[in-house]
Scaffold this motif. Sequence first.
Motif, PDB file in Angstrom:
ATOM      1  N   GLY A 166      38.954  63.501  20.979  1.00 35.25           N
ATOM      2  CA  GLY A 166      40.310  62.089  20.602  1.00 35.25           C
ATOM      3  C   GLY A 166      39.400  61.012  21.775  1.00 35.25           C
ATOM      4  O   GLY A 166      38.397  60.822  21.977  1.00 35.25           O
ATOM      5  N   ASP A 167      40.127  60.212  21.252  1.00 34.01           N
ATOM      6  CA  ASP A 167      40.196  58.836  21.624  1.00 34.01           C
ATOM      7  C   ASP A 167      40.439  59.214  23.074  1.00 34.01           C
ATOM      8  O   ASP A 167      41.210  59.588  23.475  1.00 34.01           O
ATOM      9  CB  ASP A 167      40.184  58.171  20.640  1.00 34.01           C
ATOM     10  N   SER A 171      38.124  64.182  13.965  1.00 36.20           N
ATOM     11  CA  SER A 171      38.281  64.214  11.721  1.00 36.20           C
ATOM     12  C   SER A 171      38.211  65.572  11.769  1.00 36.20           C
ATOM     13  O   SER A 171      38.254  66.468  12.265  1.00 36.20           O
ATOM     14  CB  SER A 171      36.971  63.567  10.823  1.00 36.20           C
ATOM     15  N   PRO A 193      52.058  62.207  14.306  1.00 36.45           N
ATOM     16  CA  PRO A 193      51.548  61.422  13.194  1.00 36.45           C
ATOM     17  C   PRO A 193      50.063  60.902  13.602  1.00 36.45           C
ATOM     18  O   PRO A 193      49.428  61.620  14.259  1.00 36.45           O
ATOM     19  CB  PRO A 193      52.669  60.028  14.480  1.00 36.45           C
ATOM     20  N   ALA A 194      49.743  60.021  13.098  1.00 42.44           N
ATOM     21  CA  ALA A 194      48.501  59.626  12.363  1.00 42.44           C
ATOM     22  C   ALA A 194      47.345  59.513  13.835  1.00 42.44           C
ATOM     23  O   ALA A 194      46.306  59.696  14.207  1.00 42.44           O
ATOM     24  CB  ALA A 194      48.487  58.395  11.644  1.00 42.44           C
ATOM     25  N   ASP A 195      48.527  59.400  15.179  1.00 44.22           N
ATOM     26  CA  ASP A 195      47.796  59.325  16.210  1.00 44.22           C
ATOM     27  C   ASP A 195      47.866  60.393  17.080  1.00 44.22           C
ATOM     28  O   ASP A 195      47.847  60.653  18.406  1.00 44.22           O
ATOM     29  CB  ASP A 195      47.992  57.529  17.207  1.00 44.22           C
ATOM     30  N   ALA A 196      48.236  61.938  16.209  1.00 46.39           N
ATOM     31  CA  ALA A 196      47.903  62.586  17.268  1.00 46.39           C
ATOM     32  C   ALA A 196      47.206  63.300  16.560  1.00 46.39           C
ATOM     33  O   ALA A 196      46.907  64.792  16.963  1.00 46.39           O
ATOM     34  CB  ALA A 196      49.683  63.697  17.248  1.00 46.39           C
ATOM     35  N   GLN A 197      46.159  62.794  15.549  1.00 45.07           N
ATOM     36  CA  GLN A 197      45.554  63.578  15.048  1.00 45.07           C
ATOM     37  C   GLN A 197      44.510  63.451  16.465  1.00 45.07           C
ATOM     38  O   GLN A 197      43.576  62.412  16.220  1.00 45.07           O
ATOM     39  CB  GLN A 197      44.827  63.383  13.947  1.00 45.07           C
ATOM     40  N   ILE A 198      43.557  64.504  16.153  1.00 47.83           N
ATOM     41  CA  ILE A 198      42.000  64.281  17.497  1.00 47.83           C
ATOM     42  C   ILE A 198      40.705  64.606  16.378  1.00 47.83           C
ATOM     43  O   ILE A 198      41.165  65.794  15.576  1.00 47.83           O
ATOM     44  CB  ILE A 198      42.676  65.903  18.086  1.00 47.83           C
ATOM     45  N   ALA A 201      42.463  57.004  24.657  1.00 47.60           N
ATOM     46  CA  ALA A 201      44.605  56.973  24.844  1.00 47.60           C
ATOM     47  C   ALA A 201      44.534  58.410  24.932  1.00 47.60           C
ATOM     48  O   ALA A 201      44.953  59.358  25.288  1.00 47.60           O
ATOM     49  CB  ALA A 201      45.165  55.441  24.024  1.00 47.60           C
ATOM     50  N   GLN A 202      44.149  58.605  24.073  1.00 50.31           N
ATOM     51  CA  GLN A 202      44.658  60.453  23.558  1.00 50.31           C
ATOM     52  C   GLN A 202      44.129  61.514  24.938  1.00 50.31           C
ATOM     53  O   GLN A 202      44.717  61.935  24.862  1.00 50.31           O
ATOM     54  CB  GLN A 202      44.300  60.944  22.431  1.00 50.31           C
ATOM     55  N   GLY A 237      54.199  62.960   8.316  1.00 51.98           N
ATOM     56  CA  GLY A 237      54.162  62.809  10.158  1.00 51.98           C
ATOM     57  C   GLY A 237      54.718  63.850  10.589  1.00 51.98           C
ATOM     58  O   GLY A 237      54.788  63.470  11.326  1.00 51.98           O
TER      59      GLY A 237
END
Length: 361
Positions: A99-100, A210, A203-208, A102-103, A134
Amino acid sequence: MNESSTAARRQAHLLDALRSAAAPEADCAFPAAEMARLTQAGLLAAPIPRRLGGLGAGTEPEGGGLAARLLILCGRANPAVGRLFEAHVNALRLIVRFGDQAQLRAACEDAAGGHLFGLWVTDPPGECLRVRDGRLLGRKGPSSGAGHCTRALVTADIGGEAGATCLFLAALTGREPVAPVSGLHGMRAAANGVVTLDGVAAPADAQIGSAGDYLREPDFSCGAWRTSAVTAGMLDALAEMVRSHLVRRGQAGAPMQQARFGEILIARETAQLWVERACLLAEAEGGDPAAQIAYVNLARIAVESASLDALRHAQRSLGLAAFVAPHPLERLARDLTTYLRQPAPDSVLLEASAWHLGRPE
Ligand SMILES: Cc1cc2nc3c(=O)[nH]c(=O)nc-3n(C[C@H](O)[C@H](O)[C@H](O)COP(=O)(O)OP(=O)(O)OC[C@H]3O[C@@H](n4cnc5c(N)ncnc54)[C@H](O)[C@@H]3O)c2cc1C
């Protein structure tokens, strides 16, 4: 009080809470009271990395030993709690790894706030969970913690020509429709079911991470030591059940009962030693990934064999009593044999064996 003594105090408090955990509740009932008590004691926050206020259990190399103790104690106290905590650790570890920032921060706040994370990667036969516009589309399962996990790390197909599979962290209400696994032999209290996730936000920002990160080695294979740790805890509980039964029945001095109990103690120690070493090797930084995987694969099979041996001796020692509910061994035997059915046991043995045979002299 400095940070390290606060952490030591929190760790000691959590270990004490697990040592005094209550016996499992009704066979099919989710261990809600026990989970609430252990959450209060800090169990769900333990895997949070130390720099974010946790104990790093199972998510940082230094937290490997603590994770092993927690998982063994969970398995000993309540196999369903062990199963749920093991998945919670695994999910947080994947978020720490892929994860990044923020995640990771958001997930750690959730874990500290008492959210139970599931790791749901199995699709029902012939189905595949997808992300479209999404939102999740489809079902996941069998999944443990169904209807109880309020965060689930799921694998889902994101479409495109390659049909890539990615991890998504889904926020759940716990009211998503669940089709329970019916007729399950053991581990019923882990709330196993197939969960419908249609419309859950992804949504895209819930993708952990690659595509393909979930299967990235050596983590994917090495993580199996944590399942074996829960099993070792169950074996510990089994030994204690046999000991107290023999003492209660006045058979502690009978030579054949002593011989069988000795075999059970050997099996228990075997499992614990394999788990300890698998944890050490798997969590070591800079190790040889192939050697780490081979060792953990062998540990999986060794712990499985030790468990089946111990169970055979235990059931012969207790006789029919071991098969009559509510004797605790009746339930533990069902939970243990069900939990031992982890994926692909043949191939992990063959892979480990092939690695040793293929090594230079
Ligand atoms: C109650 C329950 C809860 C679950 N909870 C979760 C969860 O929370 N999250 C999640 O993601 N999943 C979950 N699952 C799914 C679970 O992890 C797997 O479905 C299950 O562990 C696979 O075990 P299996 O014995 O069927 O393994 P399999 O891998 O199917 O193995 C069965 C046997 O077949 C052999 N075998 C396997 N493949 C082949 C082949 N190609 N050719 C020849 N032999 C083969 C194996 O070596 C083994 O002997 C759950 C399942 C159940 C039943």
